[in-house]
Scaffold this active site. Structure first.
Site, PDB file in Angstrom:
ATOM      1  N   ASP A  68       0.790  -0.877  -0.186  1.00 45.10           N
ATOM      2  CA  ASP A  68      -0.115   0.115   0.075  1.00 45.10           C
ATOM      3  C   ASP A  68       1.062   1.407  -0.112  1.00 45.10           C
ATOM      4  OD1 ASP A  68      -1.924  -2.145   0.473  1.00 45.10           O
ATOM      5  OD2 ASP A  68      -2.461  -0.726   1.986  1.00 45.10           O
ATOM      6  N   ASP A 114      -0.536  -4.014  -3.550  1.00 43.07           N
ATOM      7  CA  ASP A 114      -1.278  -3.087  -3.946  1.00 43.07           C
ATOM      8  C   ASP A 114      -0.999  -1.697  -3.413  1.00 43.07           C
ATOM      9  OD1 ASP A 114      -3.268  -5.841  -3.835  1.00 43.07           O
ATOM     10  OD2 ASP A 114      -3.820  -5.484  -2.166  1.00 43.07           O
ATOM     11  N   TYR A 137       0.944  -7.308  -6.601  1.00 45.85           N
ATOM     12  CA  TYR A 137      -0.343  -6.972  -7.210  1.00 45.85           C
ATOM     13  C   TYR A 137       0.294  -5.336  -7.401  1.00 45.85           C
ATOM     14  CZ  TYR A 137      -2.519 -10.496  -5.110  1.00 45.85           C
ATOM     15  OH  TYR A 137      -2.945 -12.232  -4.609  1.00 45.85           O
ATOM     16  N   TRP A 160     -10.342  -4.033  -5.934  1.00 45.82           N
ATOM     17  CA  TRP A 160     -10.641  -3.135  -4.121  1.00 45.82           C
ATOM     18  C   TRP A 160     -12.545  -2.807  -4.494  1.00 45.82           C
ATOM     19  CZ3 TRP A 160      -9.074   1.141  -1.117  1.00 45.82           C
ATOM     20  CH2 TRP A 160      -9.334   1.151   0.461  1.00 45.82           C
TER      21      TRP A 160
END
Length: 350
Positions: A175, A202, A229, A265
């Site tokens: 993140d 992510d 990802y 998401w």
């Protein structure tokens, strides 16, 4: 195993990574209104102190120059401080680092966790913010904290509109860059040029409309499968514009075929978060497999707005697993379409 970037080394990052060199015109501009220097030689010793000292509700840019060094401590740019600019005063983005080291599961003094948003090293709620020639980092050390399982550790969280990052590095693991808006259905535009973003899970995510032009997007090696990802968009169904990558480079330390380009998401299982990631005319490395997109829990990737167009490199394939824009769709999936809006904003021309 996972590699963390040493902040004092170029490591082929930033300007070097995009093939760019410092632009003296863009690096210049008005003389800073305030100077931050950790050694006490400036107007303020911390970035947050300079933000606090900046006047509120300005209608003209206010420039905070940051001298070389690593500047530790959480920074929050409030909604009441629009049009702030953080300008790194070093020769390269690596020379000025603004960083903190908390994660989602790190405990506050009251014993409760910070959460993902609270983990951000820098939070930007002031519209019209600009950052030039510096690095933002979250230094949370996962290996040193095995007791913390919620390891989301944001380097920068944006929630405002008309933001620009020019020759900026974003360093983290999970993140790293949270491009968001003030509420679901609210459009917040972000423009990133000649910049570098690294992470693993992510590491570019959120519901903002964000354009990445000539950026390097670098996936770290987590030492697991999958290795991560790149994107996790949560674009609201009412917004036709999510994440756009234009002439970027997708590179990795991770082995071939172990990283997904993204997954959809749905915050709090919101059915209206129909994420969009578009990657066009970009170089993609071998870390991306033929099946480039992944489901997110029960949410299938096929229902998201994931598309590519005229990409190249060893990881750029065209198959049924890699949906492509048509020529007609590509003609309207442009930087101008994503950013201009009703107010005619065109930061890419500056």
């Amino acid at each position: 195993m996972r590699r963390r970037t040493f902040l004092g080394m170029s490591s082929g990052l930033g300007i070097v990574a995009t093939g760019m060199v410092p632009d003296p015109v863009r690096a210049g501009g008005p003389r800073p209104d305030l100077i931050v220097a950790a050694d006490g030689s400036g107007d303020h010793g911390t970035v947050q102190a300079a933000v606090d000292a900046a006047p509120a509700a300005r209608t003209e840019p206010f420039v905070i120059g940051v001298r070389p060094g690593t500047h530790l401590g959480q920074v929050i740019v409030p909604k009441t401080k629009p049009l702030l600019e953080f300008r790194g005063l070093g020769r390269r983005p690596e020379d000025v680092v603004i960083a903190d080291d908390r994660a989602n599961g790190t405990l506050k003094p009251d014993g409760t966790p910070w959460g993902t948003s609270g983990s951000a090293s820098v939070t930007i709620d002031g519209a019209g913010f600009r950052a030039v020639n510096l690095t933002f980092a979250n230094l949370f050390d996962e290996a040193a904290h095995p007791e913390i399982t919620n390891r989301q550790a944001v380097a920068v969280l944006t929630r405002a509109d008309r933001l620009v990052f020019d020759r900026v590095r974003f360093l983290g693991n999970q993140d790293t860059l949270y491009v968001n808006s003030s509420a679901a259905g609210v459009v917040a535009r972000v423009y990133l040029r000649d910049s570098y973003v690294e992470g693993d899970v992510d590491f570019i995510f959120g519901r903002a409309t964000a354009v990445f032009q000539r950026c390097r997007i670098h996936s770290l090696d987590r030492g697991s499968t999958p290795n991560g990802y790149v994107t996790a968009p949560s674009t609201d169904i009412t917004n036709p514009y999510g994440l756009l990558f234009d002439r970027c480079r997708f590179t990795a330390d991770a082995p071939a075929g172990t990283v997904f380009l993204g997954r959809p998401w749905h915050p709090s299982q919101d059915p209206n978060a129909i994420g969009q990631t578009v990657i066009r005319e970009s170089w993609i490395g071998t870390h991306i497999p033929d099946l480039a997109w992944s489901d997110f829990g029960t949410w299938p990737w096929e229902d998201a707005r994931f598309r590519e167009f005229h990409n190249f490199g060893p990881g750029a394939l065209v198959s049924e697993n890699r949906p492509q824009l048509t020529a007609e769709q590509a003609a309207v999936a442009t930087i101008e379409a994503y950013l201009t809006g009703a107010d005619g904003w065109r930061p890419q021309r500056c």
